[in-house]
Design a protein around this motif. Structure first.
Motif, PDB file in Angstrom:
ATOM      1  N   LEU A  41       0.843  -1.192   0.000  1.00  0.00           N
ATOM      2  CA  LEU A  41       0.000   0.000   0.000  1.00  0.00           C
ATOM      3  C   LEU A  41       0.881   1.246   0.000  1.00  0.00           C
ATOM      4  CD1 LEU A  41      -2.651  -0.984   2.702  1.00  0.00           C
ATOM      5  CD2 LEU A  41      -3.082  -0.664   0.259  1.00  0.00           C
ATOM      6  N   ARG A  57       8.530  -1.550   1.822  1.00  0.00           N
ATOM      7  CA  ARG A  57       7.732  -2.773   1.949  1.00  0.00           C
ATOM      8  C   ARG A  57       7.622  -3.511   0.619  1.00  0.00           C
ATOM      9  NH1 ARG A  57       2.846  -0.648   5.952  1.00  0.00           N
ATOM     10  NH2 ARG A  57       4.122  -0.612   7.850  1.00  0.00           N
ATOM     11  N   GLN A  61       9.274  -7.402  -0.468  1.00  0.00           N
ATOM     12  CA  GLN A  61       8.644  -8.546  -1.149  1.00  0.00           C
ATOM     13  C   GLN A  61       9.568  -9.103  -2.234  1.00  0.00           C
ATOM     14  OE1 GLN A  61       4.593  -7.854  -2.426  1.00  0.00           O
ATOM     15  NE2 GLN A  61       3.886  -8.325  -0.368  1.00  0.00           N
ATOM     16  N   ASP A  64      12.072 -11.217  -0.561  1.00  0.00           N
ATOM     17  CA  ASP A  64      11.532 -12.523  -0.172  1.00  0.00           C
ATOM     18  C   ASP A  64      11.413 -13.455  -1.382  1.00  0.00           C
ATOM     19  OD1 ASP A  64      11.377 -11.589   2.383  1.00  0.00           O
ATOM     20  OD2 ASP A  64       9.233 -11.132   2.317  1.00  0.00           O
TER      21      ASP A  64
ATOM     22  N   MET B   1       6.260 -14.670   2.361  1.00  0.00           N
ATOM     23  CA  MET B   1       6.555 -13.319   1.872  1.00  0.00           C
ATOM     24  C   MET B   1       5.962 -12.282   2.831  1.00  0.00           C
ATOM     25  SD  MET B   1       6.170 -11.874  -1.941  1.00  0.00           S
ATOM     26  CE  MET B   1       4.419 -11.989  -2.176  1.00  0.00           C
ATOM     27  N   ARG B   2       6.729 -11.261   3.105  1.00  0.00           N
ATOM     28  CA  ARG B   2       6.231 -10.222   4.019  1.00  0.00           C
ATOM     29  C   ARG B   2       5.105  -9.422   3.368  1.00  0.00           C
ATOM     30  NH1 ARG B   2      12.111  -7.913   5.454  1.00  0.00           N
ATOM     31  NH2 ARG B   2      12.544  -9.000   3.492  1.00  0.00           N
ATOM     32  N   CYS B   3       3.973  -9.390   4.049  1.00  0.00           N
ATOM     33  CA  CYS B   3       2.828  -8.621   3.551  1.00  0.00           C
ATOM     34  C   CYS B   3       2.362  -7.676   4.651  1.00  0.00           C
ATOM     35  CB  CYS B   3       1.670  -9.547   3.182  1.00  0.00           C
ATOM     36  SG  CYS B   3       2.026 -10.562   1.778  1.00  0.00           S
ATOM     37  N   TYR B   4       2.135  -6.453   4.285  1.00  0.00           N
ATOM     38  CA  TYR B   4       1.658  -5.463   5.247  1.00  0.00           C
ATOM     39  C   TYR B   4       0.212  -5.138   4.889  1.00  0.00           C
ATOM     40  CZ  TYR B   4       6.610  -4.849   6.237  1.00  0.00           C
ATOM     41  OH  TYR B   4       7.923  -5.056   6.582  1.00  0.00           O
ATOM     42  N   ALA B   6      -3.477  -2.757   5.711  1.00  0.00           N
ATOM     43  CA  ALA B   6      -3.956  -1.464   6.212  1.00  0.00           C
ATOM     44  C   ALA B   6      -4.341  -1.610   7.688  1.00  0.00           C
ATOM     45  CB  ALA B   6      -5.156  -1.019   5.397  1.00  0.00           C
ATOM     46  N   GLU B   7      -4.617  -0.525   8.354  1.00  0.00           N
ATOM     47  CA  GLU B   7      -4.992  -0.656   9.767  1.00  0.00           C
ATOM     48  C   GLU B   7      -6.074   0.319  10.164  1.00  0.00           C
ATOM     49  OE1 GLU B   7      -0.731   0.276  10.819  1.00  0.00           O
ATOM     50  OE2 GLU B   7      -1.771   1.142  12.540  1.00  0.00           O
ATOM     51  N   HIS B 290       1.268   0.273  12.815  1.00  0.00           N
ATOM     52  CA  HIS B 290       1.779  -1.082  12.989  1.00  0.00           C
ATOM     53  C   HIS B 290       2.990  -1.258  12.077  1.00  0.00           C
ATOM     54  CE1 HIS B 290       0.463  -5.123  14.475  1.00  0.00           C
ATOM     55  NE2 HIS B 290       1.375  -5.477  13.604  1.00  0.00           N
ATOM     56  N   GLU B 291       4.162  -1.568  12.640  1.00  0.00           N
ATOM     57  CA  GLU B 291       5.372  -1.573  11.822  1.00  0.00           C
ATOM     58  C   GLU B 291       5.683  -2.919  11.207  1.00  0.00           C
ATOM     59  OE1 GLU B 291       8.703   0.142  13.750  1.00  0.00           O
ATOM     60  OE2 GLU B 291       7.889   2.157  13.559  1.00  0.00           O
ATOM     61  N   ALA B 349      -5.051  -8.952   1.072  1.00  0.00           N
ATOM     62  CA  ALA B 349      -5.409  -7.584   0.650  1.00  0.00           C
ATOM     63  C   ALA B 349      -6.725  -7.133   1.281  1.00  0.00           C
ATOM     64  CB  ALA B 349      -5.523  -7.519  -0.870  1.00  0.00           C
ATOM     65  N   ASN B 350      -7.527  -8.071   1.749  1.00  0.00           N
ATOM     66  CA  ASN B 350      -8.823  -7.721   2.326  1.00  0.00           C
ATOM     67  C   ASN B 350      -8.829  -7.775   3.852  1.00  0.00           C
ATOM     68  OD1 ASN B 350      -9.570  -7.496  -0.275  1.00  0.00           O
ATOM     69  ND2 ASN B 350     -10.857  -9.309  -0.349  1.00  0.00           N
ATOM     70  N   GLU B 352      -7.325  -6.045   7.579  1.00  0.00           N
ATOM     71  CA  GLU B 352      -6.649  -4.890   8.174  1.00  0.00           C
ATOM     72  C   GLU B 352      -6.421  -5.158   9.652  1.00  0.00           C
ATOM     73  OE1 GLU B 352      -9.171  -1.539   7.336  1.00  0.00           O
ATOM     74  OE2 GLU B 352     -10.487  -1.975   9.022  1.00  0.00           O
TER      75      GLU B 352
END
Lengths: 585, 355
Positions: A41, A57, A61, A64, B1-4, B6-7, B290-291, B349-350, B352
């Motif tokens: 995002l 970020r 990816q 990774d 895989m690192r995924c971030y 939304a919050e 959130h980091e 993606a859906n 948070e």
């Protein structure tokens, strides 16, 4: 940044309003290849307020996926690449994340100077807030003109008018009014003024403005009645966007430090790629690029090497749906749905998507709606863009889309469509191509970045394109003519290079898909019925064309131009469902 | 895989910083460190009023070059409605008059610009808190200690009032029978949705605000017309309010809250929020966001159909992509719902964070 000679690996990021995408290109077996991509995002808004977080970020990816470290412990990009394989040799950033430039336009004649200004501004990330015109037919009072500027709070007021050496007094009046309006805005918030009118007047314009407003002067957009020169205004606004809007975003400083040069706008980079595609075979047809972003739809069309670029704000896949429904009625979007949906339900889905723009549909109804919005956003953007095209011999029919080959489409909704047939239907319904065209789809998000890569390292962009970085979706044959539904209008013979021949008779109103897998080639022999044109020299004229395979092979779209949908909603939904099935959507 | 992901902020106690800005440069009436309440005026500004341009040359029938000779006022001078500001000749000559009380702000080019007296606008604090920053002439920053809940959609209005929880569980709709005379002047807290009779009843009883989980699309236009704030915590549709949010609001039933329904999407998106001022300040400063990437054990909320509003814990993040009902292959996480139901796979993606 490593020198161009030594640079091998290239990391490119594209900071969009919703998503930030990172792409790693590297030399494999002596040529550049697309290696991996990551996305996250965009983090320019709350709660992050720092664009670099999203960039890091997205890069993580790629780390990774490839198992290669690109960032150090402080999350700084390692430049240049170390012997251990850590880091990259060069870095390039493009973006469209900044707020658009707010513009008020001023001109003398709507059909001349103002029309040219509108065309010039359309090729930049700008939102036109108002127009002030000195036209006797729609003359605004001075109060009205001042009011427009005051209420719009623009970043810049662009004024044009008069051919070089032509009109004087009306332009000076326009400049006086604009200066008066700007001077009434508190210092520090005053807009700039851009003068792109009668070049002879520059000195007098500067005297009137007299330091009250920051004044820039560029080449006249209409130096003579029949000559248009949009580049000066376009370049000035592009610079303003790049330096003041993109350049001032929090975190962008890191990106420029890593790359050594300022960010390039995504549209600028995208348009360079579309221009390059035209130069590959310098065809009398045009090339067309469509980048459907969340906020903007960018249209780049090239005819005879000349680029027409237009950026259509608030016509993107996420934020365009409600605007289209508000402006042209819900049915404009909902007519593309293969299933029944109420206006309220659709509105609910669209607002939900706006609230969470990074989310993806999990249910068919939401997917169909997203794709319906995509069709209509592209249709509307093309409708506006066409007024600025000079297609000449690529435009055999003034009411239809010019001849384009190839047509390249990019954007998350298209790249992320579950089936290639859905992408093809979006493009066929939205663009309504005619003749023979190759459809290319940018599944890896490379199109908005390769133009910028080409500027820094031309061979890298060429090699990535050659290696299939952008996917061939299908070859489309779309005959133009009128017949009864079910009447045979085109005979197609496919001579496969690997042997074998396929003969097909195509009926009016149908969609046919003929096999030609990726990597294979064939020669098409087209025999249109009298009165039908497949772009090979006029009505009834056939011929041969060598084509390459794609995900869907060859699509013959004999549904007619302009495309007409059944009026009855049940019949229409069934027809759209049928077309989707026909192409495997 | 690192995924971030939304919050959404749902915090029982937090230091919250909010700016209140004047619409134009003006005077700030509070000082750094001063305690303020929502109705207290923190500053005032003069917003420019209407203006009028008098074309002296045209009205007096003189040339632009000579027009300045006939102007009887100077820039900066106050003028009154009907006052002669330019004239030619004596008794029977032509004249130009000011259309309203104001000031002459410019002359030149045969024209005269008159601006009406500026309108004074006062800006209120909008929060209970302490002034933490003063931006000279521009506005102030206010530090509030309290609970914070970010909403999904709001109708654009701001207000404050006492919370009144009207439903027993977060999946129940806010119905008109739950809105009675005790609801006069309060912020009504409902569950999964709001219906038209309940909305009409809330208007009749002069509610100060409404908080619901979801708002059905049919009511959006009606709700936008209201004069008080309405906030949907989950989104558009019939969506049960997240347990975490419902419990937090229930804990503070009958306590005063600030409801900010201002919402915008697109560039510079803004989410609505609910702030419940609390006296005590938190012991630790919380991270602004959130980091870390999504991990097993994280508390999350699903934001798209068919799982909208589901809250729970991540129990697995499969390495491979998963094909969802649309046919898309997506990165997913397995989430164990708070309701105790079977775990479900939801596209990352859906999801948070509920932070």
């Amino acid at each position: 940044m490593a020198s161009e000679q030594s640079a091998a690996s290239i990391l490119v990021v594209d900071c969009g309003t919703v998503l930030t995408k990172a792409v790693l290109l590297d030399r494999v077996s002596g040529a550049y290849r697309f290696v991996a991509r990551g996305q996250a995002l965009t983090t320019v808004f709350s709660p992050w307020f720092d664009v670099i977080i999203g960039v890091q970020r997205a890069i993580e990816q790629i780390e990774d996926i490839t198992g290669r470290n690109l960032l150090d412990e402080q999350k700084n990009l390692v430049l240049p690449q170390r012997e251990s394989g850590t880091g990259v040799d060069s870095f390039i950033a493009v973006g469209s994340v900044a707020r658009p430039i707010r513009v008020v336009l001023g001109g003398l004649v709507p059909e001349l100077s103002l029309s040219s200004l509108i065309q010039a501004v359309a090729g930049t990330y700008s939102a036109v807030q108002g127009e002030i015109v000195q036209d006797p037919n729609r003359r605004l009072s001075v109060e009205d003109q001042v009011q427009i500027i005051q209420a719009s709070r623009p970043d810049i007021v662009c004024i044009a008018g008069g051919t070089d050496g032509g009109a004087v007094i009306p332009i000076l009046e326009l400049v006086e009014t604009a200066t008066l309006a700007c001077s009434m805005i508190e210092e520090g918030s005053r807009p700039r003024m851009l003068f792109a009118g009668n070049a002879v007047m520059r000195k007098r314009v500067a005297e009137i403005v007299g330091g009250q407003v920051e004044l820039h002067a560029v080449d006249n957009v209409r130096p003579s009645l029949h000559v248009e020169n949009l580049e000066g205004v376009r370049a000035e606004l592009e610079t303003l966007y790049r330096q003041h809007h993109l350049g001032n975003l929090p975190g962008v400083g890191y990106l420029t430090e890593w790359s050594g040069v300022p960010l390039v706008s995504s549209a600028e980079s995208f348009s360079r790629l579309i221009q390059y595609l035209w130069y590959l075979d310098e065809s009398p047809k045009g090339t067309l690029g469509i980048d459907l972003g969340a906020v903007n739809t960018t249209i780049a069309a090239v005819f005879e090497g000349r680029l027409s670029l237009s950026i259509h704000g608030e016509l993107g896949s996420v934020y365009g749906g409600r605007r289209i429904m508000d402006q042209w009625g819900a049915e404009t979007v909902l007519r593309w749905m293969p299933t029944d949906i109420s206006e309220e339900q659709a509105l609910g889905h669209l607002i939900s998507k706006e609230i969470r723009p990074g989310s993806v549909p999990e249910e068919m109804e939401e997917l169909w709606l997203e794709q319906a919005v995509a069709r209509e956003a592209i249709r509307e953007a093309l409708r506006t863009a066409r007024s600025g095209w000079r297609a000449s011999q690529a435009q055999p029919y003034s009411d239809f889309t010019p001849l384009f080959d190839p047509i390249l489409v990019s954007g998350s909704v298209l790249a992320g469509a579950p089936r290639p047939g859905q992408v093809a239907m979006i493009v066929l319904d939205a663009v309504e191509p005619i003749g023979v065209s190759t459809l290319l789809v940018d599944t890896n998000g490379l199109a908005p970045i390769l133009g910028a890569v080409a500027a820094a390292k031309p061979m890298a962009a060429v090699e990535v394109l050659d290696s299939g970085g952008i996917v061939n979706l299908a070859t489309v044959i779309a005959p133009v003519g009128i017949a009864r539904k079910g009447e045979v209008v085109l005979g197609v013979r496919v001579h496969y290079e690997q042997g074998g021949v396929l003969d097909v008779e195509v009926s009016y109103g149908s969609l046919e898909v003929l096999p030609l897998p990726t990597g294979q080639e064939a020669v098409l022999e087209l025999h249109p019925r009298r009165g039908f044109d497949v772009g090979l020299g006029g009505r009834g004229r056939g011929g041969k064309r060598r084509v390459c395979g794609g995900l869907l092979g060859i699509i013959v779209d004999a549904r007619g131009r302009p495309l007409e949908l059944p009026q009855d909603s049940e019949e229409r939904q069934a027809q759209i469902q049928q077309w989707l099935w026909d192409v495997g959507g | 895989m690192r995924c971030y992901v939304a919050e959404t902020k749902v915090s029982p106690l937090k230091i919250i910083q909010r700016d209140r800005m004047l619409p134009a440069p003006g005077e700030i009436l509070v000082e750094r460190g001063e305690r303020v309440d929502p109705v207290q005026v923190i500053g005032r500004a003069q917003v420019p009023g209407q203006f009028h341009i008098i074309n002296v040359a045209q009205e007096l029938g003189v040339t632009v070059r000579t027009a300045d000779r006939y102007v009887k006022v100077k820039p900066g001078q106050a003028v009154q409605a009907g006052q002669v500001v330019a004239s030619k000749g004596m008794l029977l000559g032509r004249s130009c008059r000011s259309p309203f009380d104001g000031h002459v702000t410019g002359t030149g080019g045969g024209r005269l610009l008159i601006e009406a007296e500026a309108e004074e606008v006062e800006v209120r604090a909008g929060y209970y808190g302490v002034v933490s920053d003063v931006y000279p002439k521009q506005g102030v920053g206010i530090e509030v200690s309290g609970a914070l809940i970010e909403g999904a959609w709001g109708n654009g209005h701001e207000g404050f009032g006492v919370l009144q929880v009207t439903v027993k569980s977060p999946d129940k709709p806010l119905r008109s029978r739950a809105v009675d005379t005790s609801s006069r002047g309060v912020i009504l807290v409902g569950g999964a949705r709001l219906d038209m009779p309940a909305l009409e009843r809330a208007v009749e009883l002069q509610a100060r605000g409404i908080i619901v989980g979801g708002l059905v699309p049919e009511l959006i236009d009606e709700v936008k017309k209201l004069s008080f704030p309405v906030v949907a915590t989950e989104g558009i549709g019939t969506i049960p309010m997240s347990n975490q949010i419902f419990e937090l609001l229930s804990t503070h039933d009958n306590r005063e809250a600030i409801l900010d329904g201002r919402f915008s999407s697109g560039w510079g998106a803004r989410r609505p929020e609910i702030i419940i001022p609390l006296g005590a300040a938190p012991d630790t400063i919380q991270e602004p966001f959130h980091e870390d990437p999504l991990q097993v054990g994280d508390r999350v909320r699903a934001v798209r159909m068919p799982h909208t509003g589901l809250t729970g814990k991540v129990v697995e993040i499969p390495a491979n992509m998963h094909r969802v009902a649309t046919g898309s292959r997506l990165l997913v996480a397995r989430v164990k719902p708070d309701s105790g139901d079977e775990s479900v796979l939801v596209p990352i993606a859906n999801l948070e964070f509920l932070a």
